[in-house]
Write an enzyme that holds these catalytic residues in place. Structure first.
Site, PDB file in Angstrom:
ATOM      1  N   GLU A 211       0.167   3.618   1.712  1.00 48.61           N
ATOM      2  CA  GLU A 211       0.185   4.004   3.129  1.00 48.61           C
ATOM      3  C   GLU A 211       1.564   3.741   3.742  1.00 48.61           C
ATOM      4  OE1 GLU A 211      -2.266   5.727   6.069  1.00 48.61           O
ATOM      5  OE2 GLU A 211      -2.595   5.417   3.936  1.00 48.61           O
TER       6      GLU A 211
ATOM      7  N   TYR B  21      -1.380  -0.367  10.661  1.00 49.99           N
ATOM      8  CA  TYR B  21      -1.679  -0.966   9.350  1.00 49.99           C
ATOM      9  C   TYR B  21      -0.457  -0.843   8.435  1.00 49.99           C
ATOM     10  CZ  TYR B  21      -3.504  -1.214   4.558  1.00 49.99           C
ATOM     11  OH  TYR B  21      -3.691  -1.530   3.229  1.00 49.99           O
TER      12      TYR B  21
ATOM     13  N   SER C 260       0.811  -1.223   0.000  1.00 49.38           N
ATOM     14  CA  SER C 260       0.000   0.000   0.000  1.00 49.38           C
ATOM     15  C   SER C 260       0.841   1.268   0.000  1.00 49.38           C
ATOM     16  CB  SER C 260      -0.859  -0.024   1.271  1.00 49.38           C
ATOM     17  OG  SER C 260      -1.377   1.243   1.542  1.00 49.38           O
TER      18      SER C 260
HETATM   19  P1  NAP Z   1     -11.298  -4.900   1.590  1.00 48.36           P
HETATM   20  O1  NAP Z   1     -12.437  -4.556   0.695  1.00 48.36           O
HETATM   21  O2  NAP Z   1     -11.290  -4.418   2.999  1.00 48.36           O
HETATM   22  O3  NAP Z   1     -11.158  -6.492   1.580  1.00 48.36           O
HETATM   23  C1  NAP Z   1     -10.341  -7.157   2.494  1.00 48.36           C
HETATM   24  C2  NAP Z   1     -10.546  -8.640   2.327  1.00 48.36           C
HETATM   25  O4  NAP Z   1      -9.716  -9.316   3.294  1.00 48.36           O
HETATM   26  C3  NAP Z   1     -11.986  -9.122   2.587  1.00 48.36           C
HETATM   27  O5  NAP Z   1     -12.277 -10.177   1.720  1.00 48.36           O
HETATM   28  C4  NAP Z   1     -11.898  -9.612   4.016  1.00 48.36           C
HETATM   29  O6  NAP Z   1     -12.889 -10.576   4.332  1.00 48.36           O
HETATM   30  C5  NAP Z   1     -10.520 -10.261   4.000  1.00 48.36           C
HETATM   31  N1  NAP Z   1      -9.968 -10.488   5.336  1.00 48.36           N
HETATM   32  C6  NAP Z   1      -9.977  -9.671   6.406  1.00 48.36           C
HETATM   33  N2  NAP Z   1      -9.395 -10.256   7.454  1.00 48.36           N
HETATM   34  C7  NAP Z   1      -9.010 -11.486   7.046  1.00 48.36           C
HETATM   35  C8  NAP Z   1      -8.388 -12.583   7.687  1.00 48.36           C
HETATM   36  N3  NAP Z   1      -8.061 -12.551   8.979  1.00 48.36           N
HETATM   37  N4  NAP Z   1      -8.138 -13.701   6.965  1.00 48.36           N
HETATM   38  C9  NAP Z   1      -8.500 -13.772   5.647  1.00 48.36           C
HETATM   39  N5  NAP Z   1      -9.113 -12.773   5.005  1.00 48.36           N
HETATM   40  C10 NAP Z   1      -9.364 -11.636   5.684  1.00 48.36           C
HETATM   41  O7  NAP Z   1      -9.918  -4.408   0.950  1.00 48.36           O
HETATM   42  P2  NAP Z   1      -9.587  -4.021  -0.575  1.00 48.36           P
HETATM   43  O8  NAP Z   1      -9.824  -2.576  -0.743  1.00 48.36           O
HETATM   44  O9  NAP Z   1     -10.216  -4.996  -1.469  1.00 48.36           O
HETATM   45  O10 NAP Z   1      -8.005  -4.210  -0.575  1.00 48.36           O
HETATM   46  C11 NAP Z   1      -7.418  -5.465  -0.907  1.00 48.36           C
HETATM   47  C12 NAP Z   1      -6.001  -5.522  -0.348  1.00 48.36           C
HETATM   48  O11 NAP Z   1      -5.237  -4.457  -0.907  1.00 48.36           O
HETATM   49  C13 NAP Z   1      -5.894  -5.368   1.150  1.00 48.36           C
HETATM   50  O12 NAP Z   1      -4.801  -6.148   1.571  1.00 48.36           O
HETATM   51  C14 NAP Z   1      -5.576  -3.891   1.343  1.00 48.36           C
HETATM   52  O13 NAP Z   1      -4.889  -3.703   2.559  1.00 48.36           O
HETATM   53  C15 NAP Z   1      -4.705  -3.634   0.139  1.00 48.36           C
HETATM   54  N6  NAP Z   1      -4.709  -2.281  -0.398  1.00 48.36           N
HETATM   55  C16 NAP Z   1      -5.892  -1.657  -0.680  1.00 48.36           C
HETATM   56  C17 NAP Z   1      -5.884  -0.394  -1.246  1.00 48.36           C
HETATM   57  C18 NAP Z   1      -7.156   0.319  -1.592  1.00 48.36           C
HETATM   58  O14 NAP Z   1      -7.090   1.546  -1.783  1.00 48.36           O
HETATM   59  N7  NAP Z   1      -8.268  -0.356  -1.726  1.00 48.36           N
HETATM   60  C19 NAP Z   1      -4.646   0.238  -1.533  1.00 48.36           C
HETATM   61  C20 NAP Z   1      -3.464  -0.452  -1.258  1.00 48.36           C
HETATM   62  C21 NAP Z   1      -3.500  -1.715  -0.702  1.00 48.36           C
HETATM   63  P3  NAP Z   1     -14.396 -10.140   4.774  1.00 48.36           P
HETATM   64  O15 NAP Z   1     -15.119  -9.795   3.493  1.00 48.36           O
HETATM   65  O16 NAP Z   1     -14.902 -11.344   5.451  1.00 48.36           O
HETATM   66  O17 NAP Z   1     -14.249  -8.945   5.678  1.00 48.36           O
HETATM   67  O1  G4F Z   2     -10.637   6.395   2.841  1.00 47.04           O
HETATM   68  P1  G4F Z   2      -9.618   6.255   3.887  1.00 47.04           P
HETATM   69  O2  G4F Z   2      -9.995   5.565   5.156  1.00 47.04           O
HETATM   70  O3  G4F Z   2      -8.352   5.594   3.206  1.00 47.04           O
HETATM   71  P2  G4F Z   2      -6.816   5.491   3.669  1.00 47.04           P
HETATM   72  O4  G4F Z   2      -6.638   5.728   5.112  1.00 47.04           O
HETATM   73  O5  G4F Z   2      -6.035   6.354   2.744  1.00 47.04           O
HETATM   74  O6  G4F Z   2      -6.507   3.957   3.408  1.00 47.04           O
HETATM   75  C1  G4F Z   2      -6.947   3.291   2.227  1.00 47.04           C
HETATM   76  O7  G4F Z   2      -5.978   3.450   1.225  1.00 47.04           O
HETATM   77  C2  G4F Z   2      -4.708   2.834   1.518  1.00 47.04           C
HETATM   78  C3  G4F Z   2      -3.793   3.123   0.327  1.00 47.04           C
HETATM   79  O8  G4F Z   2      -3.079   4.318   0.563  1.00 47.04           O
HETATM   80  C4  G4F Z   2      -4.947   1.346   1.703  1.00 47.04           C
HETATM   81  F1  G4F Z   2      -3.767   0.717   1.908  1.00 47.04           F
HETATM   82  C5  G4F Z   2      -5.881   1.107   2.863  1.00 47.04           C
HETATM   83  O9  G4F Z   2      -6.137  -0.285   2.975  1.00 47.04           O
HETATM   84  C6  G4F Z   2      -7.198   1.829   2.577  1.00 47.04           C
HETATM   85  O10 G4F Z   2      -7.817   1.195   1.483  1.00 47.04           O
HETATM   86  O11 G4F Z   2      -9.082   7.711   4.303  1.00 47.04           O
HETATM   87  C7  G4F Z   2      -8.575   8.605   3.339  1.00 47.04           C
HETATM   88  C8  G4F Z   2      -8.379   9.974   3.988  1.00 47.04           C
HETATM   89  C9  G4F Z   2      -7.583   9.947   5.300  1.00 47.04           C
HETATM   90  O12 G4F Z   2      -6.693  11.022   5.289  1.00 47.04           O
HETATM   91  C10 G4F Z   2      -8.629  10.174   6.369  1.00 47.04           C
HETATM   92  O13 G4F Z   2      -8.159  10.820   7.540  1.00 47.04           O
HETATM   93  O14 G4F Z   2      -9.669  10.485   4.328  1.00 47.04           O
HETATM   94  C11 G4F Z   2      -9.610  11.049   5.622  1.00 47.04           C
HETATM   95  N1  G4F Z   2     -10.955  11.056   6.195  1.00 47.04           N
HETATM   96  C12 G4F Z   2     -11.641  12.170   6.559  1.00 47.04           C
HETATM   97  N2  G4F Z   2     -12.811  11.829   7.087  1.00 47.04           N
HETATM   98  C13 G4F Z   2     -11.701   9.984   6.496  1.00 47.04           C
HETATM   99  C14 G4F Z   2     -12.881  10.476   7.063  1.00 47.04           C
HETATM  100  N3  G4F Z   2     -11.485   8.654   6.307  1.00 47.04           N
HETATM  101  C15 G4F Z   2     -12.467   7.809   6.712  1.00 47.04           C
HETATM  102  N4  G4F Z   2     -12.291   6.476   6.522  1.00 47.04           N
HETATM  103  N5  G4F Z   2     -13.625   8.236   7.286  1.00 47.04           N
HETATM  104  C16 G4F Z   2     -13.882   9.575   7.491  1.00 47.04           C
HETATM  105  O15 G4F Z   2     -14.924   9.947   8.031  1.00 47.04           O
END
Ligand code: NAP
Ligand code: G4F
Length: 342
Positions: free
Chosen positions: A137, A159, A135
């Site tokens: 992050e 995280y 990520s």
């Molecule tokens: P997500 O929608 O939160 O999906 C996470 C998945 O992981 C769900 O299927 C969840 O199952 C499963 N999971 C949670 N805890 C687990 C455990 N203990 N054992 C096995 N599976 C588990 O996340 P996403 O947005 O698709 O992201 C996919 C991956 O990319 C994650 O690793 C995330 O950290 C990473 N990532 C995401 C972003 C982003 O912006 N979306 C960016 C960079 C990296 P349930 O459905 O049962 O909860």
């Molecule tokens: O949508 P967010 O929670 O995403 P964040 O923290 O950037 O993390 C996501 O992206 C990462 C990749 O860079 C992934 F690795 C991670 O798994 C996840 O998918 O928050 C985005 C921004 C933050 O700065 C947060 O402080 O939005 C700001 N924010 C403001 N109000 C909020 C809120 N975020 C959330 N979730 N909820 C709020 O009410």
């Protein structure tokens, strides 16, 4: 639909946003897909409903298995039985703010879970190629702008620290044991399937609820943080491309644009010609994080050069896609709303 292969893939996190898009992509390419799902008291397979197959169907190419990244024996068994050509490790406790509340669980799944998976593959002797969901992050309090593969990590949440552990571990197993492992460093990617507690989806579902009279205001935290937001459906293609290369590597996947939460709000309300959006948004400090990542902007030139990957959907299109889809669920659309309020 292009059928290119008969490979076997295993996806952890198959029920998540990315897992669901990746499953569709791999099935369309002719893969047999195995997905790890968690036992829950409610259904957690909503996102993969469109491709779900009845266990009694004769010709199946999607198989779901109960398991968990915290359960090594389960992972060992699955790898030995499935013998996947490709493994996509997407399973994670993926919410940054929540990771401050459950840091030990987050590290157990997001850091040690990767270790369990890598060891299961290594010990099985199965020659799987592995994608690790890293990520942006991990860049945290950024040490360089924009961020690329060589930018040092500076994580500021449990995280992010867990993902940094996994990133390094993948490199160690790649170099030490000659395993084919790619680290994706994906910047924020969103879609109508994004979890509703992430900021983009919280905003688009909030607007749909406000327009349909179910909610008065959207309460958010820090509106000034900037993120490089792309479209999840395109990002899973980059994951797949990484595992099709001759040599494993690490890749930034991003759009090269950064916008604040405030700009997201302006754009979303602006599509509906609502200029006084502040009246629908409240700031609640409970959504602030103990430490914030202020600025993320990705340089995806390596992915473009080596994978031939480029984002097509950028910020404005993404906001429109997400808003329109959430409006649909309350019987509206951007066009319908604008016509009604002409
Ligand atoms: P997500 O929608 O939160 O999906 C996470 C998945 O992981 C769900 O299927 C969840 O199952 C499963 N999971 C949670 N805890 C687990 C455990 N203990 N054992 C096995 N599976 C588990 O996340 P996403 O947005 O698709 O992201 C996919 C991956 O990319 C994650 O690793 C995330 O950290 C990473 N990532 C995401 C972003 C982003 O912006 N979306 C960016 C960079 C990296 P349930 O459905 O049962 O909860
Ligand atoms: O949508 P967010 O929670 O995403 P964040 O923290 O950037 O993390 C996501 O992206 C990462 C990749 O860079 C992934 F690795 C991670 O798994 C996840 O998918 O928050 C985005 C921004 C933050 O700065 C947060 O402080 O939005 C700001 N924010 C403001 N109000 C909020 C809120 N975020 C959330 N979730 N909820 C709020 O009410």
């Amino acid at each position: 639909m292009s059928i290119e292969t008969n490979k076997i893939a295993l996806i952890t996190g198959v029920t998540g946003q990315d897992g669901s898009y990746l499953t569709e992509l791999l099935l369309s390419k002719g893969y047999i897909v195995h997905g790890l799902i968690r036992r829950a008291s409610t259904f957690n397979t909503e996102r993969i409903e469109p491709v779900y197959q009845d266990p009694h169907a004769l010709h199946r190419n999607l198989f779901l298995h109960y398991g968990d990244l915290s359960d090594a024996s389960n992972l060992n068994q699955l790898i030995k039985n499935i013998k996947p050509d490709e493994i996509y490790n997407l399973g994670a406790q993926s919410h940054v703010k929540v990771s401050f509340e459950i840091p030990e669980y987050t590290a157990n799944v997001d850091a040690l879970g990767t270790l369990r998976l890598l060891d299961a593959v290594r010990e099985s002797g199965v020659n799987s190629k592995i994608y690790q969901a890293g990520s942006s992050e991990m860049f945290g309090d950024v040490l360089e702008k924009p961020q690329k593969e060589t930018t040092p990590f500076n994580p500021v949440s449990p995280y992010a620290a867990s993902k940094v552990f996994s990133h390094h571990l993948c490199k160690i197993y790649r170099d030490g044991y000659g395993m084919f492992i790619c680290n994706g460093i994906l910047f924020n990617h969103e879609s109508p399937r994004r979890g509703k507690t992430f900021v983009t989806r919280k905003i688009t579902t909030g607007i749909a609820n406000i327009l349909s009279g179910k909610q008065d205001k959207i309460y958010l935290g820090n509106l000034d943080a900037k993120r490089d937001w792309g479209y999840a459906k395109e990002y899973v293609e980059a994951m797949w491309l990484m595992l099709q290369q001759e040599k494993p590597g690490d890749y930034v996947v991003a759009t090269g644009e950064t916008h604040s939460i405030k700009e997201f709000l302006e754009e979303a309300f602006g599509l509906l010609k609502i200029s006084d959006w502040q009246k629908y948004v409240g700031v609640d400090p409970k959504y602030y994080r103990p430490v914030e990542v202020d600025y993320l902007l990705g340089d995806y030139s390596k992915a473009k050069k080596e994978l031939g990957w480029e984002p097509k959907v950028k910020f404005k299109d993404l906001v429109k896609i997400m808003l329109d889809e959430d409006l649909k669920s309350v019987g509206l659309s951007i066009d319908k709303y604008l016509k009604k309020n002409e």
